[in-house]
Design a protein around this motif. Structure first.
Motif, mmCIF file in Angstrom:
data_model
loop_
_atom_site.group_PDB
_atom_site.id
_atom_site.type_symbol
_atom_site.label_atom_id
_atom_site.label_comp_id
_atom_site.label_asym_id
_atom_site.label_seq_id
_atom_site.Cartn_x
_atom_site.Cartn_y
_atom_site.Cartn_z
ATOM 1 N N LEU A 54 39.054 37.876 -28.852
ATOM 2 C CA LEU A 54 40.435 37.781 -28.368
ATOM 3 C C LEU A 54 41.106 36.492 -28.841
ATOM 4 C CD1 LEU A 54 39.793 39.050 -24.744
ATOM 5 C CD2 LEU A 54 41.228 40.205 -26.432
ATOM 6 N N PHE A 55 40.396 35.377 -28.713
ATOM 7 C CA PHE A 55 40.972 34.102 -29.130
ATOM 8 C C PHE A 55 41.185 34.054 -30.643
ATOM 9 C CE2 PHE A 55 40.229 30.781 -25.543
ATOM 10 C CZ PHE A 55 40.761 31.664 -24.613
ATOM 11 N N LYS A 56 40.315 34.730 -31.389
ATOM 12 C CA LYS A 56 40.488 34.768 -32.837
ATOM 13 C C LYS A 56 41.741 35.566 -33.208
ATOM 14 C CE LYS A 56 38.252 35.701 -37.250
ATOM 15 N NZ LYS A 56 37.003 35.983 -37.979
ATOM 16 N N ALA A 57 42.055 36.587 -32.401
ATOM 17 C CA ALA A 57 43.209 37.440 -32.687
ATOM 18 C C ALA A 57 44.534 36.740 -32.404
ATOM 19 C CB ALA A 57 43.117 38.729 -31.869
ATOM 20 N N ALA A 58 44.530 35.718 -31.537
ATOM 21 C CA ALA A 58 45.782 35.083 -31.108
ATOM 22 C C ALA A 58 46.605 34.498 -32.268
ATOM 23 C CB ALA A 58 45.498 34.021 -30.055
ATOM 24 N N PRO A 59 46.015 33.715 -33.197
ATOM 25 C CA PRO A 59 46.823 33.188 -34.311
ATOM 26 C C PRO A 59 47.435 34.308 -35.160
ATOM 27 C CG PRO A 59 44.729 32.020 -34.158
ATOM 28 C CD PRO A 59 44.635 33.190 -33.234
ATOM 29 N N LEU A 60 46.712 35.425 -35.287
ATOM 30 C CA LEU A 60 47.243 36.568 -36.035
ATOM 31 C C LEU A 60 48.482 37.128 -35.334
ATOM 32 C CD1 LEU A 60 46.860 38.673 -38.333
ATOM 33 C CD2 LEU A 60 45.438 39.984 -36.755
ATOM 34 N N LEU A 61 48.405 37.218 -34.014
ATOM 35 C CA LEU A 61 49.539 37.723 -33.236
ATOM 36 C C LEU A 61 50.759 36.818 -33.392
ATOM 37 C CD1 LEU A 61 47.539 38.674 -30.041
ATOM 38 C CD2 LEU A 61 48.872 40.287 -31.401
ATOM 39 N N ARG A 62 50.541 35.508 -33.447
ATOM 40 C CA ARG A 62 51.659 34.568 -33.594
ATOM 41 C C ARG A 62 52.377 34.734 -34.929
ATOM 42 N NH1 ARG A 62 48.770 31.161 -30.005
ATOM 43 N NH2 ARG A 62 47.266 30.508 -31.564
ATOM 44 N N GLN A 63 51.667 35.289 -35.926
ATOM 45 C CA GLN A 63 52.260 35.466 -37.256
ATOM 46 C C GLN A 63 53.029 36.778 -37.395
ATOM 47 O OE1 GLN A 63 49.090 35.030 -40.147
ATOM 48 N NE2 GLN A 63 48.322 33.195 -39.121
ATOM 49 N N LEU A 64 52.895 37.676 -36.404
ATOM 50 C CA LEU A 64 53.553 38.974 -36.511
ATOM 51 C C LEU A 64 55.062 38.823 -36.436
ATOM 52 C CD1 LEU A 64 51.255 41.141 -34.185
ATOM 53 C CD2 LEU A 64 51.214 41.016 -36.687
ATOM 54 N N ASP A 65 55.777 39.727 -37.127
ATOM 55 C CA ASP A 65 57.235 39.663 -37.073
ATOM 56 C C ASP A 65 57.730 40.186 -35.732
ATOM 57 O OD1 ASP A 65 57.575 42.582 -37.193
ATOM 58 O OD2 ASP A 65 57.026 42.409 -39.303
ATOM 59 N N GLU A 66 59.001 39.931 -35.488
ATOM 60 C CA GLU A 66 59.608 40.253 -34.194
ATOM 61 C C GLU A 66 59.498 41.746 -33.865
ATOM 62 O OE1 GLU A 66 64.091 39.848 -32.623
ATOM 63 O OE2 GLU A 66 63.141 37.945 -33.142
ATOM 64 N N GLU A 67 59.743 42.582 -34.848
ATOM 65 C CA GLU A 67 59.712 44.033 -34.617
ATOM 66 C C GLU A 67 58.326 44.498 -34.181
ATOM 67 O OE1 GLU A 67 60.502 48.218 -37.029
ATOM 68 O OE2 GLU A 67 61.174 46.329 -37.901
ATOM 69 N N THR A 68 57.291 43.954 -34.809
ATOM 70 C CA THR A 68 55.921 44.349 -34.460
ATOM 71 C C THR A 68 55.569 43.887 -33.046
ATOM 72 O OG1 THR A 68 55.296 44.148 -36.791
ATOM 73 C CG2 THR A 68 53.507 44.265 -35.190
ATOM 74 N N LEU A 69 55.986 42.681 -32.693
ATOM 75 C CA LEU A 69 55.724 42.187 -31.341
ATOM 76 C C LEU A 69 56.416 43.055 -30.296
ATOM 77 C CD1 LEU A 69 55.942 38.332 -31.940
ATOM 78 C CD2 LEU A 69 53.901 39.602 -31.277
ATOM 79 N N LEU A 70 57.629 43.490 -30.597
ATOM 80 C CA LEU A 70 58.344 44.392 -29.682
ATOM 81 C C LEU A 70 57.616 45.721 -29.558
ATOM 82 C CD1 LEU A 70 62.046 43.692 -30.781
ATOM 83 C CD2 LEU A 70 60.966 43.013 -28.635
ATOM 84 N N GLN A 71 57.051 46.193 -30.681
ATOM 85 C CA GLN A 71 56.293 47.450 -30.658
ATOM 86 C C GLN A 71 55.013 47.317 -29.841
ATOM 87 O OE1 GLN A 71 55.771 48.284 -34.838
ATOM 88 N NE2 GLN A 71 57.804 49.197 -35.065
ATOM 89 N N LEU A 72 54.515 46.093 -29.698
ATOM 90 C CA LEU A 72 53.330 45.839 -28.886
ATOM 91 C C LEU A 72 53.684 45.610 -27.408
ATOM 92 C CD1 LEU A 72 51.261 43.554 -31.301
ATOM 93 C CD2 LEU A 72 50.773 45.928 -30.682
ATOM 94 N N GLY A 73 54.964 45.784 -27.088
ATOM 95 C CA GLY A 73 55.374 45.752 -25.684
ATOM 96 C C GLY A 73 55.846 44.410 -25.161
ATOM 97 N N PHE A 74 55.904 43.382 -26.014
ATOM 98 C CA PHE A 74 56.337 42.071 -25.525
ATOM 99 C C PHE A 74 57.840 42.067 -25.276
ATOM 100 C CE2 PHE A 74 52.402 41.016 -27.806
ATOM 101 C CZ PHE A 74 51.751 40.281 -26.833
ATOM 102 N N PRO A 75 58.279 41.490 -24.151
ATOM 103 C CA PRO A 75 59.719 41.445 -23.871
ATOM 104 C C PRO A 75 60.446 40.536 -24.858
ATOM 105 C CG PRO A 75 58.470 40.233 -22.193
ATOM 106 C CD PRO A 75 57.470 40.910 -23.067
ATOM 107 N N LYS A 76 61.599 40.980 -25.324
ATOM 108 C CA LYS A 76 62.341 40.245 -26.349
ATOM 109 C C LYS A 76 62.638 38.793 -25.961
ATOM 110 C CE LYS A 76 65.967 40.804 -29.759
ATOM 111 N NZ LYS A 76 66.945 41.720 -30.355
ATOM 112 N N PRO A 77 63.022 38.513 -24.697
ATOM 113 C CA PRO A 77 63.333 37.118 -24.343
ATOM 114 C C PRO A 77 62.143 36.170 -24.464
ATOM 115 C CG PRO A 77 64.189 38.638 -22.683
ATOM 116 C CD PRO A 77 63.290 39.433 -23.569
ATOM 117 N N ALA A 78 60.921 36.718 -24.550
ATOM 118 C CA ALA A 78 59.733 35.853 -24.585
ATOM 119 C C ALA A 78 59.193 35.630 -25.997
ATOM 120 C CB ALA A 78 58.624 36.459 -23.722
#
Length: 432
Positions: A54-78
């Motif tokens: 999980l901790f190894k995956a975190a830096p990868l998640l930080r590099q994702l573009d906005e659209e992908t993060l939204l597709q993963l369910g993260f709220p836009k304001p965050a």
């Protein structure tokens, strides 16, 4: 009142600051599930490996573009907030929820942002073990937790930079919803454990100043978060205040999104918060779908050994149910940011709903679909007699290290009505 009920009541009443009953219903069991030293070590080893992934995956998640993060369910304001890394570890206190059988250990979900069940496992578990003459498997964990909190607070203060140099003493506030007994007492336990100068305040006692107030070019009040005495807060420890709720919070009078303004203060280094922003990044259950997808592709992001760990400890998890319907495999539909079993539904391999939680708080949260695994069962002793119950292990992951272990016992869908079942080791039994 039966004798067992009286004995349980007397025992738990002597533990200060603990909620042995919740909403006038039995919560903490005056009972212990016996484990072996090997069994405890096996759970902690699994937690170490899962946490590493999980901790190894975190830096990868930080590099994702906005659209992908939204597709993963993260709220836009965050979105800008979750890309911050304010501490060298992704989460100070995380809890891994595990299905543990003789044959396998599987990760059900992760609460990396605002896990509860802390005082139960780090403190009360030992008191119950003592009463039953058993070894507490969490004996050294409270000391480790204290050191982790102290380190996190020190680093959080350092992350604010030069602003702190002129201050005599930092302002540290532990906060929660003051009217929620479990949240308040959990937060006060962490404050007491930290053993550093600090104060506890209810969230309603905090005052947010989003922009500096000036007069004739002079700053009268700096922007920041303030306590009830008008002192600027440096670190807010918000153990039970989820970010997905915070980003939606607004002032009832002005309709200002005060939660988003608070996150802006964190981005501007006017305030540090614990758990850090990166803990929320790992909170979405869609992260498990991302990890499983990389594993299925045999992606080089993970080493061969890490792929083995994912295969061993993670369940197939997707953002749709197609795989399970095609393979006729039972599955669970979960909200990406749900808690306490709320809004969880279980389906057969044909897509027929076979069980669901009565609460539907997270219906608007992005759903994830995870292979169903049946929780094992055990007999528990309650004030109303013996009962059969499903049980799930929680193993804490503290600053990147496996730590205290506890059990919640109840239904197949572990909800907020589940019992706390202590865990103990019978050395005499092991030596036979």
């Amino acid at each position: 009142m039966n004798t067992f009920r009286q004995e349980r009541q007397r025992f738990f009443e002597n533990i200060e600051g603990f909620w042995h009953d919740l909403f006038n219903t039995e919560y903490a069991l005056y009972d212990v599930k016996k484990e072996t030293t090997a069994g405890i070590n096996r759970i902690r080893q699994a937690a170490e490996r899962i946490g590493h992934i999980l901790f190894k995956a975190a830096p990868l998640l930080r590099q994702l573009d906005e659209e992908t993060l939204l597709q993963l369910g993260f709220p836009k304001p965050a979105l800008s907030f979750i890309r911050l890394q304010t501490l060298p570890f992704e989460s100070v206190i995380a809890r891994l929820d595990l299905a543990v059988t003789a044959d396998e250990i599987k990760l059900l979900e992760v609460n990396s942002d605002t896990p509860t069940f802390i005082k139960e496992t780090f403190s009360v578990n030992g008191e119950v073990c003592k009463a039953f003459g058993l070894i507490n498997p969490n004996e050294t964990c409270a000391k480790e937790l204290r050191e982790a909190i102290q380190l996190a607070l020190k680093m959080a203060l350092q992350s604010l930079g030069k602003r702190e140099a002129h201050r005599r003493s930092p302002s540290i506030v532990f906060s929660s919803h003051n009217d929620h007994e479990e949240d308040r007492l959990t937060t006060k336990y962490l404050q007491e454990l930290a053993g550093l100068p600090s104060q506890y305040l209810g969230l309603s006692q905090l005052r947010l100043v989003p922009e500096s107030i000036t007069e004739n070019g002079q700053i009268l009040i700096e922007k920041g978060l303030y306590d009830s005495h008008g002192e600027k807060i440096d670190v807010l420890y918000r153990q039970t205040y989820p970010i997905e709720h915070l980003v939606e919070d607004e002032d009832p009078a002005t309709k200002e999104k005060v939660g988003q303004l608070l996150l802006k203060l964190v981005e501007e280094k006017e305030l540090a918060i614990i758990n850090p922003p990166s803990a929320f990044l790992l909170q979405s259950k869609a992260v498990m779908a991302l990890i499983w997808g990389l594993h299925e592709e045999e992606h080089a992001f993970f080493t061969a050994e890490e792929h083995e760990w994912i295969h061993s400890y993670f369940l197939p998890t997707y953002l749709d149910e197609d795989y399970f319907l095609e393979q006729e495999i039972s599955y669970v539909k979960k909200p990406s940011f749900g808690r306490e079993g709320d809004t969880v539904e279980i389906f057969s391999g044909s897509g027929e709903k076979v069980a669901e939680d009565a609460h539907k708080t997270y219906q608007d949260s992005l759903p994830v679909y995870q292979q169903f695994i049946k929780l094992p069962k055990t007999v528990i002793q309650t004030v109303n007699g013996s009962k059969n119950a499903h049980y799930m292990y929680g193993c804490f992951y503290i600053n990147g290290q496996a730590s205290a272990i506890g059990i919640r016992a109840g239904r197949q869908i572990t909800d907020n009505e589940a019992y706390f079942l202590p865990v103990g080791i019978d050395i005499e039994e092991e030596n036979k």
